[in-house]
Write a protein that holds these residues in place. Sequence first.
Motif, PDB file in Angstrom:
ATOM      1  N   ARG A 181       0.796  -1.224   0.000  1.00 23.19           N
ATOM      2  CA  ARG A 181       0.000   0.000   0.000  1.00 23.19           C
ATOM      3  C   ARG A 181       0.833   1.281   0.000  1.00 23.19           C
ATOM      4  NH1 ARG A 181      -2.771   0.347   4.884  1.00 23.19           N
ATOM      5  NH2 ARG A 181      -4.135   1.916   3.935  1.00 23.19           N
ATOM      6  N   ARG A 231      -4.566  -6.813  -3.803  1.00 23.81           N
ATOM      7  CA  ARG A 231      -4.174  -6.055  -2.614  1.00 23.81           C
ATOM      8  C   ARG A 231      -3.100  -5.019  -2.930  1.00 23.81           C
ATOM      9  NH1 ARG A 231      -2.143 -10.663   1.142  1.00 23.81           N
ATOM     10  NH2 ARG A 231      -1.618  -8.850   2.453  1.00 23.81           N
ATOM     11  N   THR A 238      -1.188  -1.747  -4.725  1.00 21.70           N
ATOM     12  CA  THR A 238      -1.500  -0.407  -5.216  1.00 21.70           C
ATOM     13  C   THR A 238      -1.035  -0.323  -6.660  1.00 21.70           C
ATOM     14  OG1 THR A 238      -1.192   0.502  -2.997  1.00 21.70           O
ATOM     15  CG2 THR A 238      -1.197   2.061  -4.830  1.00 21.70           C
TER      16      THR A 238
END
Length: 316
Positions: A241, A293, A295
Amino acid sequence: MTPGTTFLTRDEIRSLSARSDLWGAALVAHCWLVILAAAALFVWWPNVATFLLALMVIGSRQLGLAILMHEAAHNALFRTPWLNAFAGNWLCGAPILADLAAYRHYHLMHHRHTQTDRDPDLRLSKPFPTTRASLRRKLFRDITGQTGIKQRAAQILFAFRLVGETESVSSQDLAQAFGGPVLTRALIANAVLFAVFWTFGGWWLWPALWLLPLLTWFQLVLRIRNIAEHGAVAFCDDPLRNTRTTLAGPLARAFLAPYWVNFHLEHHLVMHVPAHNLPRLHALLRQKGVAARMTLAQGYGQVLREASARPDRPAA
């Protein structure tokens, strides 16, 4: 333990991390051949269109040199250590006024503390998202040479450790910026380039086809690359992330993301994987169901939209 061991087996990481002197030589040669081909095209057929094309291609390959120096900083460009050091210093870093050792020290700190308060690159990512007006001003300063002139006038970043990736340095930083072997290598490398360009067609080709791209297009694509990697992502220690991978087509790879630099999330998961294996690593993560999951951006247009998503203040 690297973050990648959460998703990959040690055998998979070992296979992906294999270094190759042949690959390293091919990448460095490719970068310089593209630069020379762009210059040769303009010399052979001089007009505004070929000049602008040469400026863009050479500026993008100057970014390519920075990326290959980044590979050398991770000891991933060549398998043979002395080749890695030689190419990283002389063939990649010195022509763009960068230093391999200073960059490596700085950059490994970034990997260790990505998107935390101790990340030395945080000043590059924290301003985003910003407003469209602010982003336009930044990009305008880059393409008009204002950013590049400011940096080079300040003797190019302290110890060249960011390869031009910031707009401000302290006086103490500047005192250490440009001396000793770093300056010597930069002067020798650019003297060789000056001679090559002069041989091509005149002394003026070095400022026109090397210095000008370095001050303009290189700065523009460097900023876009920086934004794509960590701008407008989560401020946390989750490697899926806090870093972005940007999917890129042929034109984007040619002008914005040479040498697989767009696979930045994968690079942060296993930072010693050579760049040419990052697409394999990306595909493997997809096979394992990790992509949902991650980015991801579907191109640099999406990146710039996300980076300029803060609303403009209404007029008073």
